[in-house]
Design an enzyme around this catalytic site. Structure first.
Site, PDB file in Angstrom:
ATOM      1  N   VAL A 136       0.841  -1.203   0.000  1.00  0.00           N
ATOM      2  CA  VAL A 136       0.000   0.000   0.000  1.00  0.00           C
ATOM      3  C   VAL A 136       0.879   1.256   0.000  1.00  0.00           C
ATOM      4  O   VAL A 136       0.611   2.225  -0.730  1.00  0.00           O
ATOM      5  CB  VAL A 136      -0.907   0.008   1.258  1.00  0.00           C
ATOM      6  N   ASP A 137       1.908   1.221   0.809  1.00  0.00           N
ATOM      7  CA  ASP A 137       2.812   2.363   0.962  1.00  0.00           C
ATOM      8  C   ASP A 137       3.412   2.768  -0.388  1.00  0.00           C
ATOM      9  O   ASP A 137       3.377   3.954  -0.779  1.00  0.00           O
ATOM     10  CB  ASP A 137       3.916   1.942   1.945  1.00  0.00           C
ATOM     11  N   TYR A 166       3.916  -7.459   6.454  1.00  0.00           N
ATOM     12  CA  TYR A 166       4.108  -7.673   7.893  1.00  0.00           C
ATOM     13  C   TYR A 166       3.495  -8.985   8.398  1.00  0.00           C
ATOM     14  O   TYR A 166       3.586  -9.294   9.595  1.00  0.00           O
ATOM     15  CB  TYR A 166       3.614  -6.478   8.700  1.00  0.00           C
TER      16      TYR A 166
HETATM   17  N1  AR6 Z   1      -4.834  -1.247  -2.114  1.00  0.00           N
HETATM   18  C1  AR6 Z   1      -5.411  -1.928  -1.104  1.00  0.00           C
HETATM   19  N2  AR6 Z   1      -4.805  -2.915  -0.433  1.00  0.00           N
HETATM   20  C2  AR6 Z   1      -3.554  -3.239  -0.819  1.00  0.00           C
HETATM   21  C3  AR6 Z   1      -2.872  -2.591  -1.869  1.00  0.00           C
HETATM   22  C4  AR6 Z   1      -3.563  -1.537  -2.523  1.00  0.00           C
HETATM   23  N3  AR6 Z   1      -3.017  -0.840  -3.533  1.00  0.00           N
HETATM   24  N4  AR6 Z   1      -1.635  -3.148  -1.995  1.00  0.00           N
HETATM   25  C5  AR6 Z   1      -1.548  -4.127  -1.072  1.00  0.00           C
HETATM   26  N5  AR6 Z   1      -2.713  -4.188  -0.368  1.00  0.00           N
HETATM   27  P1  AR6 Z   1       1.067  -4.137   2.975  1.00  0.00           P
HETATM   28  P2  AR6 Z   1       1.793  -4.228   5.839  1.00  0.00           P
HETATM   29  C6  AR6 Z   1      -3.078  -5.073   0.762  1.00  0.00           C
HETATM   30  O1  AR6 Z   1       2.159  -5.065   2.635  1.00  0.00           O
HETATM   31  O2  AR6 Z   1       1.540  -5.677   5.881  1.00  0.00           O
HETATM   32  C7  AR6 Z   1       5.480  -1.648   3.142  1.00  0.00           C
HETATM   33  O3  AR6 Z   1       6.726  -1.901   2.559  1.00  0.00           O
HETATM   34  C8  AR6 Z   1      -2.246  -6.292   1.014  1.00  0.00           C
HETATM   35  O4  AR6 Z   1      -2.716  -7.370   0.209  1.00  0.00           O
HETATM   36  O5  AR6 Z   1       0.842  -2.955   2.119  1.00  0.00           O
HETATM   37  O6  AR6 Z   1       1.242  -3.350   6.926  1.00  0.00           O
HETATM   38  C9  AR6 Z   1       5.569  -0.598   4.248  1.00  0.00           C
HETATM   39  O7  AR6 Z   1       6.507   0.391   3.926  1.00  0.00           O
HETATM   40  C10 AR6 Z   1      -2.485  -6.536   2.486  1.00  0.00           C
HETATM   41  O8  AR6 Z   1      -3.716  -7.229   2.706  1.00  0.00           O
HETATM   42  O9  AR6 Z   1       1.260  -3.526   4.477  1.00  0.00           O
HETATM   43  C11 AR6 Z   1       6.003  -1.427   5.420  1.00  0.00           C
HETATM   44  O10 AR6 Z   1       7.385  -1.644   5.415  1.00  0.00           O
HETATM   45  C12 AR6 Z   1      -2.643  -5.130   3.067  1.00  0.00           C
HETATM   46  O11 AR6 Z   1      -2.936  -4.303   1.941  1.00  0.00           O
HETATM   47  C13 AR6 Z   1       5.278  -2.735   5.223  1.00  0.00           C
HETATM   48  O12 AR6 Z   1       5.052  -2.831   3.816  1.00  0.00           O
HETATM   49  C14 AR6 Z   1      -1.435  -4.600   3.782  1.00  0.00           C
HETATM   50  O13 AR6 Z   1      -0.254  -5.010   3.097  1.00  0.00           O
HETATM   51  C15 AR6 Z   1       3.922  -2.753   5.884  1.00  0.00           C
HETATM   52  O14 AR6 Z   1       3.365  -4.033   5.754  1.00  0.00           O
END
Ligand code: AR6
Length: 169
Positions: A33-34, A126
């Site tokens: 997401v970030d 994470y």
């Molecule tokens: N829109 C909605 N959901 C999403 C998207 C999107 N565009 N992309 C991924 N997801 P994550 P975390 C989902 O990895 O686990 C980064 O590097 C994904 O499938 O984005 O909190 C940060 O900088 C999952 O269900 O976040 C940190 O270092 C959810 O969003 C680290 O990742 C969260 O996945 C944070 O990890």
């Protein structure tokens, strides 16, 4: 009463007063997401994050906390960055994950945001299991006193969407 809604899709395509970012403590970007938020939102978001790091967040944003910046070119007024805990098999970090939702809603209240889009914090890179991530997300929002009118969970895939739908049912 806060309405909870669910959408399957990309959170960077949402229209909302505030979009929550699943960030890391550095606030300087990453994957998931970030990465998507910084790509689509443009450089204004990172510029503000860097200012926060140069100011009171010199050591970064602690896990479980939340901070707001501009939303740049996203269709929102603010991005609220929160840092979820890395999932651990040996230590219960649920309170920190709940804190992400609570603190994000606090920032939203301070800003006067009425609609807030959340991703499933910590359930990607994470490693938090999606069912438990959904449980904590939904329960915490339901138990939080907030002036936000709509909390929209934006789930990337069908599996995540179903986990949230089961929780809400
Ligand atoms: N829109 C909605 N959901 C999403 C998207 C999107 N565009 N992309 C991924 N997801 P994550 P975390 C989902 O990895 O686990 C980064 O590097 C994904 O499938 O984005 O909190 C940060 O900088 C999952 O269900 O976040 C940190 O270092 C959810 O969003 C680290 O990742 C969260 O996945 C944070 O990890």
């Amino acid at each position: 009463m806060t309405r909870i809604t669910l959408v399957q899709g990309d959170i960077t395509r949402q229209t909302a007063d505030a979009i929550v970012n699943a960030a890391n403590s550095s606030l300087l970007g990453g994957g998931g997401v970030d990465g998507a938020i910084h790509r689509r939102g443009g450089p204004a978001i990172l510029a503000e994050c860097r200012k926060l790091r140069a100011g009171h967040l010199g050591k970064g944003l602690p896990t479980g906390q939340a901070v707001a910046t501009t939303a740049g070119e996203l269709d929102a007024r603010w991005v609220i960055h929160t840092v979820g805990p890395v999932h651990s098999a040996t230590e219960d970090r649920s309170a920190l994950l709940a804190s992400c939702y609570r603190e994000s809603l606090k920032r939203a209240d301070e800003l006067g945001a009425r609609t807030v889009a959340f991703p499933a914090v910590s359930t990607g890179i994470y490693g938090w299991p999606i069912d438990d991530g959904a449980r904590i997300a939904v329960t915490t929002v339901q138990e939080t006193d907030t002036t936000v009118e709509e909390v929209r969970f934006v789930l990337f895939d069908h599996h995540a969407y179903e986990a949230f739908a089961r929780r809400l049912a």
